[in-house]
Design a protein around this motif. Structure first.
Motif, PDB file in Angstrom:
ATOM      1  N   GLY A  68      30.110  59.974  50.731  1.00  0.00           N
ATOM      2  CA  GLY A  68      29.932  59.529  49.356  1.00  0.00           C
ATOM      3  C   GLY A  68      28.506  59.078  49.076  1.00  0.00           C
ATOM      4  O   GLY A  68      27.951  59.339  48.008  1.00  0.00           O
ATOM      5  N   ALA A  71      26.271  62.080  48.796  1.00  0.00           N
ATOM      6  CA  ALA A  71      26.522  62.814  47.556  1.00  0.00           C
ATOM      7  C   ALA A  71      25.873  62.132  46.358  1.00  0.00           C
ATOM      8  O   ALA A  71      25.552  62.786  45.360  1.00  0.00           O
ATOM      9  N   SER A  72      25.666  60.808  46.453  1.00  0.00           N
ATOM     10  CA  SER A  72      25.123  60.068  45.315  1.00  0.00           C
ATOM     11  C   SER A  72      23.617  59.868  45.377  1.00  0.00           C
ATOM     12  O   SER A  72      23.024  59.310  44.458  1.00  0.00           O
ATOM     13  N   THR A  73      22.938  60.280  46.464  1.00  0.00           N
ATOM     14  CA  THR A  73      21.487  60.097  46.599  1.00  0.00           C
ATOM     15  C   THR A  73      20.757  61.387  46.317  1.00  0.00           C
ATOM     16  O   THR A  73      21.356  62.476  46.283  1.00  0.00           O
TER      17      THR A  73
END
Length: 594
Positions: A68, A71-73
């Protein structure tokens, strides 16, 4: 542990008395024992399964959280790190005496390529050429389509260039982090700072090392993590340096000189508050050293310490001060300067063949008499003259803390006879740097102590050994003041500030021997305030020439002196020196006393 017998005696006897079979009791006990053992084994297995399930749950949570997070960076290039010594990237800042930044670090990127990972090498080359027009297109295309697996493209790129390369979208174009040296003031104090470049390099890091100036001189300190990133503090004053550079550049252009240098030094601490060499360069884009021609014509050449020149009549005050210190003369002693005068078969003449006759020692300095200075030198003698100049540091490279200073080796005769004694007394036959001259004049200005010029901020006075008496130094100060008020440096007077100094105009030597007839080194060595000297200013112009009153002028009185006066007027207030203003007479009012 208490074990229950399989054939308990009491129950066996009771069963026999009742006519029952005792073996049934044993079999029942065996069954119960096996059941208990199975229960314990099952419980142990269930516990192990529970623990294993807990481990699997934790691993799942960690992996899920990491996925997660990724995926968010923002996406980043992967770097492969090979085993080896770490590359130190940190480098301390350089600041001026008031803590203002002269050199610092800036995070940027390098650009490299891995051709096997490239999708369209030809398109990548075309895109790179639009971003970096200075690249060799044919060479780049050959590298990208050949067998090479790694190609450096640019060691430093700007954030805008990085974004433009990223927009090309080729996975074979990769970026590496870099820490580059930034000089936010551009050309200011370029020769002192020197510059820095990359040493040991890797894909993910590169060390920054000094290549010249204080960056190289103090490279170990600036790279040492034990200093806790404590900045290197110099003696330079940023505002004074900026004013000095501006004035000197304007003066160099106005006087049509090919080069110029100035040194402003505190006579008590030895701190060099400003040092300028022109032409200069931008250390952010340091040019390559010349491989041919005259090295002194390169902007990298530091005229203040590397340039060794015959500084002419500025040396006459040393002769006069030594003669007074030895008790041979005083300021009012009359010396016959009339000609002819021959030493070693060579005539000793005056500027424009003047004949000053019998004049005082003070007037010898004021009128800049070669013959008068030469006769003082003959009284001193070669041995004592050489020892005195040696105590001023005139025979060794100046200890000024930049690497270029080591190359400023003074030139002096191996055979120091009478002729050398006379010519050196008025600044010919001995070549030194302007920094050497600044140290010499500082000794006169501070009352007779040698003081070593330094680029580092000092906590207070740093007096060296005494080389002349206070009385001799004071007498020399008064002579230098008279040079400005009624001598060859009359253009050196600055309203509000008392200036003393000496001019020096020396013919420039030819590379193959002899001297040019129309090329000179013009120097003005000044101290201010002359009634209580705090600073020494040495200003030298290389091949000046100016037309004044319908005549071409090259002497220091017409060229170096007015430029130095302008510089003193600009920097004195910045140094905290208050101007001395003479009270004027009030019109129509007469002061009387009771």
């Amino acid at each position: 542990m208490i074990r229950t017998p399989l054939r308990p005696l009491a129950r066996i006897l009771d069963a026999r008395s009742k006519g029952e079979n005792p073996d049934v009791i044993e079999r029942e006990n065996i069954r119960r024992r096996h059941a208990e053992m199975q229960d314990k084994t099952r419980q142990r297995a269930e516990g192990r399964l529970l623990v294993m399930g807990g481990f699997f749950l934790c691993a799942f949570v960690v992996i899920g959280a990491r996925m997660g997070m990724l995926a968010s960076t923002e996406p980043a290039e992967p770097f492969a790190n090979a085993a080896g010594s770490a590359i130190a990237m940190q480098r301390a800042d350089i600041v001026d005496r008031d803590g203002r930044i002269l050199a610092t670090n800036f995070d940027t990127f390098s650009l490299y390529a891995q051709p096997p990972q490239m999708v369209d090498p030809v398109a990548a080359v075309d895109g790179l050429m639009t971003i970096f027009p200075d690249l060799d297109q044919d060479r780049l295309l050959k590298d990208f389509t050949g067998k090479r697996k790694f190609v450096w493209i640019k060691k430093r790129i700007s954030p805008e260039q990085k974004q433009a390369v990223h927009d090309l979208g080729d996975p074979g174009l990769l970026f590496g982090p870099r820490e580059m040296r930034l000089y936010p003031n551009g050309r200011l104090a370029a020769h002192v700072l020197g510059g820095a470049g990359f040493g040991k390099e890797g894909v993910s890091a590169a060390e920054v090392i000094g290549v010249a100036g204080v960056e190289k001189q103090f490279d170990g300190y600036l790279r040492d993590p034990a200093n806790g990133a404590k900045p290197l503090q110099l003696s330079l004053d940023l505002t004074v340096q900026a004013a000095a550079e501006r004035v000197l550049y304007g003066g160099m252009k106005l006087m049509n000189a090919k080069g110029a240098t100035s040194v402003l030094m505190d006579v008590h601490t030895g701190e060099v508050v400003s040092v300028v060499s022109l032409p200069d360069f931008d250390p952010n884009e340091r040019p390559r050293p010349p491989v041919s021609g005259d090295q002194s014509d390169s902007p990298l050449f530091n005229r203040s310490v590397q340039g060794v020149y015959e500084l002419g009549s500025t040396f006459k005050i040393f002769t006069a001060a030594q003669a007074v210190d030895l008790g041979l003369v005083n300021s009012e002693t009359i010396i016959d300067t009339s000609g002819p005068m021959r030493v070693g078969g060579y005539p000793i003449g005056e500027f424009k063949n003047k004949n000053y006759g019998k004049i005082s020692v003070a007037d010898i300095i004021v009128k800049s008499s070669n013959r008068g200075t030469g006769r003082l030198a003959l009284q001193i003698g070669a041995t004592r003259q050489k020892a005195f100049l040696g105590s001023l540091g005139m025979f060794d490279p100046t200890p000024f803390e930049i690497v270029e200073a080591r190359g400023g080796q003074p030139l002096f005769p191996k055979q120091w006879g009478e002729l050398s004694t006379v010519t050196i007394s008025y600044g010919h036959g001995l070549s030194t740097s302007p920094m050497h001259l600044a140290a010499g004049y500082a000794a006169i200005a501070n009352g007779g102590h040698y003081i070593s010029p330094t680029i580092l901020k000092q906590p207070g006075p740093q007096y060296g050994p005494r080389i002349m008496s206070t009385e001799a130094a004071h007498a020399a100060q008064l002579m230098l003041r008279k040079v400005v008020t009624s001598g060859t440096a009359s253009f050196g007077e600055v309203p509000g500030y008392v200036v003393g100094g000496k001019t020096g105009t020396a013919d420039k030597p030819k590379p193959n021997g002899g001297y040019y007839e129309s090329k000179v080194i013009a120097t003005f060595a000044a101290m201010f305030p002359a009634n209580d000297p705090k600073y020494v200013l040495i200003l030298t112009l290389d091949e000046p020439s100016v037309v004044a009153y319908g005549e071409e002028r090259r002497s220091a009185g017409w060229t170096a002196v007015p430029v130095a006066a302008e510089m003193i007027g600009r920097v004195a207030p910045l140094l905290g020196l208050r101007p001395h203003v003479e009270p004027g007479q009030l019109a129509g009012i007469t002061l009387t006393s009771n």
